[in-house]
Enzyme design. Structure first.
Site, PDB file in Angstrom:
ATOM      1  N   GLY A 160       1.536   5.224   1.521  1.00 35.43           N
ATOM      2  CA  GLY A 160       1.495   5.745   2.882  1.00 35.43           C
ATOM      3  C   GLY A 160       2.706   5.335   3.692  1.00 35.43           C
ATOM      4  CG  HIS A 161       3.782   1.811   4.011  1.00 38.15           C
ATOM      5  ND1 HIS A 161       3.200   1.906   5.248  1.00 38.15           N
ATOM      6  CD2 HIS A 161       3.028   0.925   3.305  1.00 38.15           C
ATOM      7  CE1 HIS A 161       2.143   1.110   5.288  1.00 38.15           C
ATOM      8  NE2 HIS A 161       2.016   0.509   4.122  1.00 38.15           N
ATOM      9  CG  HIS A 176      -1.025  -1.326   6.974  1.00 37.09           C
ATOM     10  ND1 HIS A 176      -0.236  -2.348   7.416  1.00 37.09           N
ATOM     11  CD2 HIS A 176      -0.801  -1.213   5.648  1.00 37.09           C
ATOM     12  CE1 HIS A 176       0.425  -2.861   6.386  1.00 37.09           C
ATOM     13  NE2 HIS A 176       0.114  -2.186   5.309  1.00 37.09           N
ATOM     14  N   GLY A 213       0.820  -1.194   0.000  1.00 37.04           N
ATOM     15  CA  GLY A 213       0.000   0.000   0.000  1.00 37.04           C
ATOM     16  C   GLY A 213       0.857   1.248   0.000  1.00 37.04           C
TER      17      GLY A 213
END
Ligand SMILES: Nc1ncnc2c1ncn2[C@@H]1O[C@H](COP(=O)(O)OP(=O)(O)O)[C@@H](O)[C@H]1O
Ligand SMILES: Nc1ncnc2c1ncn2[C@@H]1O[C@H](COP(=O)(O)OP(=O)(O)O)[C@@H](O)[C@H]1O
Ligand SMILES: [Mg+2]
Ligand SMILES: [Mg+2]
Ligand SMILES: [Mg+2]
Ligand SMILES: [Mg+2]
Lengths: 336, 198, 336, 198
Positions: free
Chosen positions: C56-57, C219, C54
């Protein structure tokens, strides 16, 4: 206030130890000082570079100590200029017989403390020159005031003057190129959230959910005005227009840009700003040669960012692209 | 003034700054970076730890200046520190001084602050308190009156727009807040008045 | 929610463009995909490396595309595994005739989507191997559950397997060294604040002023337990003890450590953790060879950090120290 | 079931998921990463945009699977997508199918989910809804009853501790929350019941 700290009085001391322990190949802490100096000193006969300021701006300035940039960085308490005795230690460590350039951000406290240190060093026979970075276009410039602040554009001065010093240029030459950068670099920043100085425990200002502070410095101080939150592209565009009109970029120019996070802004968001900076340059016909995107000069955990434009010429571009090997800025990796 | 007055002065000043540390920080947060109380309290703490009668006002004053220079940081550290080091040069190498010498030292100190900081009265800095206070003392006002006047001078910085120091970056947003360095300077005059009166 | 974004639906798309525009010498975006691939492809006949997950990292994973690390990074929506068609694009871009290694973090979604992509790629005749990173000791490991999560330790896998692939090792060899890293790396993280997925607008959990979440993933999910805030040293020590007991470090070992900020933690605080990691190693008699300190694998703007220990042998150490030249991880600058 | 029923089914499912998007996200935030509603709504939005009767249930079902595979992401995207692609292989290349074929397709779909996800009933995943629902349908229960039972199965995941999927990382903290994937699966059964009943 939630922070990953032990006693708030020890924050700066422990963080300096941490930098030295994390990057032993790059920096060492001069015992009993707040100075990080190169682990492997520069060759003799080359100009030394010293910068510094309050803590809380990491990786500035200790993260820029190393090949191609600084020789020593002097840290004050969080957001407080370092004291002259500490700056003097930095100057001594950076002096390899060819003089030392001080790169000072234009804050009354920084300027005065570095000035006093310079007088002390000169009294010891060290040749010292100094430049004052004042890239922040948010602040009105005037002879009758303190003038503009120095913010993220300072790192371009470290980089370019550092590259020239590494080649054996004289103190006058290194100072001149630093001044050339200063005359060609402009920055502006905004905050979505404030930050909290560990020793104080409360944020320096408060903002509503739909407000931002425009034209902030890097010490958690309020900005020049409060605005409502806008989309990233609009925000970036208004700042870029202000930077470019201050730089008189009427015709297409060769540029470098820095998208600098204030400490709490994720890279995901910085990348959205970077995209707009590139598109804006394209639209204006500018030749955007280099983007630096990341955290270069922060304000603790503040969410927000600053944009910097540097107007390049051949020489500045070449020095900007020269190798550097420091904890926070590395370029020029050799490989096939 | 005797050396023990001098020691008492810094102790009293330290107590006052410590008591108002948070207020000074809050004033500084409004128009600066919120550290003025912390900075001064840290430096003065070191001063009162070390300051013992040495038989020489010159040496003691220089020691206080050097200690503030190396512990306060920021604008106020440079100004207080270099002013005291400068002032010490006109003080006698003895445990006692007369009123004229004290006045000469004060005047030397504010000259140094002016040279370093380039601020004048009306710029919304501690000079707004120092300059009229020293002038009043020179024209013969009793220290108690000067201290009271210093406090009003500090309060009078509220409506001003800052032109020097960090608050200047705020432009017109600096209006409406008392300058923290002016308040701490007024505390110094209060401390002096208490020590001299007693 | 305050973020530097335009429309929340466009966050990932615009950030990928931003990465490519900011680092054109390193990465290009494959048109109409969420894949960042090397701007200058690896030499033919060498194993390609693909990772992803995903968004966002950041800087994971696009920031690790470049010489000595990945060949392609595949991004999903924020905190959502990428889809198989996107992973397939990444595999195609990374394939230079010697096969492709997929480095997958152990989340059901990531594992399944990468598995499907692998099947599709194999159907196209591309040789594909995959490893699953599960370094997070916070989670109970068991055959009957999903197993442990993959978190920041993944970057060590990128680095070490990437260095070996650059030398022309076979797919089996590159896979084996990746598995060796996985068997020797352990991580654990905590959060002082939650983070907010742009599309949702509200934080994933709430914490009181004196609480932290221990044992978080990456997350924004809650951790394994809620604890009261402690001093940095205590926090670090309890995590290090857990990592080392899980690694069975009973006798002095040779180690690398990563102090990873979750996105909103200033470097000042990471340095305080780094200091403790170094002191702890010293106290235990370990030989701590390398510290990486910074933001490697983040959770948007979350405040918090993770600690990772990697138990080194000669080979892993040498590969860890090999040059890399990527947007987010550069080492091996040549200079006098 | 006709192809227009099939199209109506996905439209109805999309409407239900959109209406409960935030609730599904909140359930996922409690024990996962808060994106389940967003993920499904995004993918189903693309499906209903594109899904037109094509004359072939096999092609339509495959299209829905491929589209979900490439737009949902996460665990649910892989499971829904690969299950539908698998299920499509037993569907006729025609606009109509009988009950047995539909059952065979469902059974093929959940086999694929089981193979991919390795979850069994009681692991607190969508399998807790899929497996008993298909079993009930196979043993002749009317779709309306199966849908009602599916909703109870979803609710019955609340007291369980998750053993598969992201919620498993929470250990005992996953107890006390309904599994989001189970709820969205129950919504699919409700949509099916509505389409088939009408
Ligand atoms: N140029 C100057 N001349 C005189 N006083 C100054 C000047 N600049 C700042 N000051 C004084 O210093 C005070 C701030 O001190 P402090 O907060 O300790 O330092 P900093 O501004 O570096 O954080 C101001 O309130 C003001 O009174
Ligand atoms: N191994 C598995 N087998 C079956 N279903 C699973 C599995 N893992 C997760 N799920 C289902 O997927 C749902 C989560 O979907 P979603 O939030 O979209 O993906 P992610 O967990 O990747 O964020 C869970 O609520 C659960 O019902
Ligand atoms: Mg300050
Ligand atoms: Mg201040
Ligand atoms: Mg997800
Ligand atoms: Mg989810």
């Amino acid at each position: 206030m939630k922070k990953v700290v032990n006693r708030v009085e020890d924050v700066v001391d422990e963080a300096l130890d941490g930098m030295a322990l994390a990057f032993p190949a790059y920096v060492r802490r001069i015992p009993n000082t707040n100075v990080l100096a190169r682990a492997v000193p520069k060759k003799g006969g080359r100009v030394g570079l010293v910068s510094g300021g309050g803590s809380g701006h990491e990786p500035a300035h200790g993260g820029y100590v190393g090949y191609g940039m600084l020789d020593a960085a002097v840290a004050g308490e969080v957001f407080t200029s370092p004291t002259p005795d500490q700056v003097l230690e930095g100057i001594r460590a950076a002096n390899h017989g060819a003089g030392v350039l001080l790169i000072v951000k234009n804050y009354t406290g920084d300027v005065m403390n570095f000035d006093i240190a310079r007088e002390l060093a000169e009294a010891e026979g060290i040749e010292v020159a100094s430049v004052t970075v004042d890239d922040d276009v948010a602040v009105q410039d005037s002879l009758y005031t303190t003038g503009r602040r120095g913010i993220a554009g300072t790192i371009y001065v470290h980089k370019i003057a550092g590259a020239l010093a590494e080649r054996g240029a004289s103190l006058a030459e290194v100072k001149a190129v630093a001044e050339s950068v200063i005359s060609r670099v402009r920055s502006m920043g905004f905050a979505l959230t404030p930050c909290t100085v560990p020793a104080n425990g409360t944020p320096t200002f408060t903002l509503e959910e739909n407000e931002l502070e425009m034209g902030i410095g890097i010490h958690g101080e309020p900005g020049i005005q409060r605005e409502s939150v806008r989309q990233a592209d609009e925000l970036a565009e208004s700042m870029l227009d202000r930077l470019s009109s201050d730089l008189d970029l009427n015709s297409p120019a060769r540029l470098a840009a820095m998208i600098n996070g204030m400490g709490g802004t994720p890279m995901l968001e910085l990348a959205i700003l970077a995209r707009k900076v590139a598109h804006w340059s394209q639209d204006k016909g500018h030749d955007l040669r280099r983007i630096w995107m990341g955290e270069y000069m922060t304000s603790l955990e503040m969410q927000g960012a600053s944009l910097t434009l540097l107007s390049l010429d051949d020489r500045l571009q070449e020095l900007l692209d020269a190798p550097s090997d420091t904890p926070a800025l590395r370029q020029g990796v050799a490989h096939d | 003034m005797t050396e023990s007055d001098f020691v008492a002065l810094w102790r009293a000043f330290y107590d006052k700054v410590t008591a108002k540390r948070d207020e000074l920080n809050q004033l500084d947060a409004a128009i600066g970076d919120g550290d003025h109380g912390t900075n001064l309290a840290r430096g003065l703490g070191r001063v009162v730890e070390e300051l013992k009668p040495s038989g020489s006002l010159r040496a003691s004053c220089r020691m206080v200046g050097m200690r503030l220079l190396s512990t306060v940081g920021g604008a106020s550290g440079a100004l207080w520190g270099s002013a005291l080091v400068s002032a010490s040069t006109v003080l006698p190498d003895e445990a006692q001084m007369n009123h004229e010498t004290a006045l000469a030292a004060l005047s030397r100190g504010i000259d140094q602050m002016r040279a370093r900081g380039k601020a004048e009265v009306g710029d919304k800095t501690m000079m707004d308190v120092w300059i009229p206070a020293v002038t009043a003392l020179e024209s013969g006002a009793p220290v108690g009156d000067v201290a009271a006047q210093a406090m009003s001078s500090a309060e009078a910085t509220r409506p001003l727009q800052a032109r020097r120091g960090r608050a200047a970056y705020l432009g017109s947003r600096s209006i409406g807040h008392v300058d923290p360095g002016s308040l701490s300077t007024a505390l110094w005059w209060e401390a002096l008045a208490e020590v001299v009166d007693s």
